[in-house]
Design an enzyme around this catalytic site. Structure first.
Site, PDB file in Angstrom:
ATOM      1  CB  THR B 217      49.943  18.136  10.274  1.00  0.00           C
ATOM      2  OG1 THR B 217      49.703  16.961   9.510  1.00  0.00           O
ATOM      3  CG2 THR B 217      48.613  18.840  10.496  1.00  0.00           C
ATOM      4  CG  ASN B 427      56.303  16.090  -7.338  1.00  0.00           C
ATOM      5  OD1 ASN B 427      55.317  16.777  -7.096  1.00  0.00           O
ATOM      6  ND2 ASN B 427      56.706  15.093  -6.576  1.00  0.00           N
TER       7      ASN B 427
END
Lengths: 432, 432
Positions: B217, B427
């Site tokens: 995760t 990004n």
């Protein structure tokens, strides 16, 4: 000398050179002819507006080879959900002896089931009747939105209209009829000096999105007036496609409709024998042509502002392939490329994420990263480098990444585009 | 009754319910406490600003379990290039008996090699000394830009500062210290009614980009005051992570730093025996908690405006997995989701491209596609449907795609976010 097989005087150089990437050196025996040089001897083409594109632009293209026994080769998408024209072409055509290309933009005729196959077959029959060939000699290619049914009546009208317009300089309008979101044309007319004599080589190609061909390509049509055996044509096309379109990715998305067709009229009288110097030279020319087209597809990637080449060395054939595609298809790497951001950590992340194997007890991957010759990461760890120099080179139009893996087993490359706002804009609202 | 283990009166309901997705029904025996309910008995936390984030926001978090023999379990990224804190935690920690979490944002300490390992070990030692435990009882977790070295001195100062601030209601500031591009907090305080008595369950979680965990995760810290055997904690965490974070993708990018830690103080006096009804109930609560957190990570996916669930049935375990991830990670599907564009052909394309196998002689994949209950494609072919209804449902905040493959062997699901302009903006310019 090409005018002997062309349709009038040929300009020596096109306004912008076709071979424009530093990654594709032009073979010494290849000469660029102008964009209006016309097709090789034995070929005619046309493109007409049949109403498939809402814009009213040309959308049905036809290209015919006028010799009785031409030779051809073809490659298609490796998808599990091929479009109807791919299925019909692959299963009903004499792929080694194609005489006619029927192509359309504005509708992919994909995910259209039984009706899609029937529709494709109808247009194949209409094109065969219009040109006086057998339906098995007509290869089909479609591009456009997936899931819509082909407007057969419009295409048939387009076929009849195109037949009356076929001419040796019809490659420009044929090119327009196969384009969708392409921002510029990908078309070439070359002369190739073979030991046995000069031959012509032409290409018309489209592709801007849903580009990650793998063993095929987007739509690309190639013609030569050289005389080749069917096996030679198939070999050359297969090898060159693997080194070009298979190494290009805009968005990692394999299309339902990818098709590449090479047709050889033999009209030049120059015969290319298997394993001859002629075959080698023609192969080099075809290779350079397809690599430049592949790079042009990437450069015209939907919304693309900057393109890159990632070369991966070391490891094994499978690991370099996985690593190269992971870098080329990483939205983080692509967004950084777009922004001219020297965020090379994402290259390490993309390679590590794709190759995995870093579980408990396994050492981390010893990844090397070099950007435009600047080594930034050695054996998985940052090393000192000139940060200002890196910040500058990542602003170039073409950026080269080199990735090294442990071992020395293999090497591959992938050309890819950046991820831009325009890509999102284009693809967020394509069907509506 | 939770006040017995909490730190003062507990509001019955938080302002916005934690369980907010239709895809996660709240188990009947689980009650949401307020965001200021504090940690389960036996736990304290703090978060301080140590200067790692340029913004001046909290960036070093510490969480301690005050009992002598706690039980814990952990999961880490499957990447081949794990970050230093992952390597140190996995190789030097007693993962079944962790007492302290040291986490930081602002620097991932990834791709930092030998120096990165040394830096991580130094901070582990400092946290151990500050809290009076053995270094092997301190688990490390970092998040932020890859390739930068950890500012050890700043982290050590942060540890000392955090130690003096540790308190049972410190989970809110601990949460802030682990966030990076997260737009909202992913934190919960629950009460779980077990047959043997009530227990508390809390979580702090971060994740917005580079999300495609696969067997791990992003950062997620879980605490309970139930008493579990280490094997039970490990089993429950492993199963629930597989059903939650492993099924979530923002961008298909596996991180170098993914870490999930469950710590059990046993302070409630309620013992959860293996294979008991207590274990089943606690497992249900943990499952719902982690699935909601996973969906919140996706909903907070960088730039996300709309989220989706793709459920794939049929085929075999491998093919449903490949197909579901292909849809979830397709930039074309994600851009269409962003635009509320009913372009379902791209789902067929993504599945076909990923599964392949459509070569000559093979029938096309018989893919079924249903969107929000509207069946649009049957056995690979478009079928008639209410286009207006489809155009409306794809505008919802949560969109559900169902994909059917031939056969009836398997079933899986992936939650994913859209691809937006904001993702590109975030990004394209992360490091500069």
């Amino acid at each position: 000398m090409s005018t002997e097989r062309g349709a009038g005087p040929v300009p020596m150089v096109s306004p912008q050179p076709f071979f424009r990437s530093r990654w594709v050196p032009t073979p010494a025996h290849v000469r660029e002819l102008g964009t209006d040089a016309g097709l090789p001897a034995g070929f005619r083409a046309a493109g007409v507006a049949a109403g498939l594109k809402a814009s009213g632009d040309p959308d049905v293209g036809m290209l015919v080879c006028d010799v009785q026994e031409p030779v051809s080769a073809a490659r298609f998408t490796a998808t599990g959900t091929p479009a109807a024209p791919v299925l019909v072409s692959r299963e009903r055509c004499r792929l080694g002896a194609l005489r006619v290309v029927l192509a359309n933009a504005g509708c992919a005729n994909a995910a259209t089931g039984r009706r899609g196959l029937d529709d494709a077959a109808k247009t194949q029959g209409a094109a065969a009747a219009a040109t006086g060939v057998d339906p098995s000699e007509v290869v089909l290619a479609s591009t456009g939105a997936i899931s819509h049914f082909l407007p057969v009546d419009a295409v048939v009208k387009g076929i009849l209209q195109a037949r009356s317009r076929l001419h040796q300089r019809g490659d420009a309008e044929f090119q327009r009829a196969i384009q969708t979101t392409d921002a510029f044309e990908k078309r070439a007319n070359l002369e190739v000096e073979l030991p046995s004599g000069p031959v012509r080589l032409s290409a018309q190609c489209k592709g801007a999105g849903m580009i990650s061909p793998r063993f095929a390509t987007m739509l690309c049509f190639l013609q030569t007036d050289a005389a080749l055996a069917a096996e030679t044509a198939d070999l050359l096309l297969g090898v060159c496609v693997k080194r070009s379109f298979d190494r290009a990715s805009v968005d990692g998305q394999l299309s339902t409709n990818d098709t590449a067709v090479l047709m050889c009229s033999g009209s030049s009288g120059v015969t290319v024998a298997p394993e001859s110097e002629d075959e080698l030279r023609l192969g080099e020319a075809l290779d350079a042509l397809l690599r430049q087209l592949a790079i042009m597809m990437v450069a015209d990637g939907e919304g693309a502002g900057r393109i890159a080449r990632v070369a991966v060395r070391g490891g094994c054939p499978e690991s370099v392939e996985v690593a190269a595609r992971a870098v080329a298809n990483s939205p983080l790497v692509k967004a950084a490329l777009h922004g001219g951001d020297p965020n090379w950590g994402r290259i390490v992340q993309a390679v590590g994420g794709a190759l995995g194997g870093g579980g408990s007890g396994h050492p981390p991957l010893a990844v090397d990263v070099t950007i435009e010759g600047i080594n930034v990461c050695s054996e998985g760890a940052a090393i000192p480098f000139d940060e200002q120099a890196l910040a500058q080179v990542v602003q170039r139009d073409e950026v080269e990444y080199e990735v090294g893996l442990s071992g020395e087993g293999a090497e591959t490359e992938v050309f890819f585009s950046d991820l831009s706002h325009e890509y999102v804009t284009i693809n967020a609202d394509y069907t509506t």
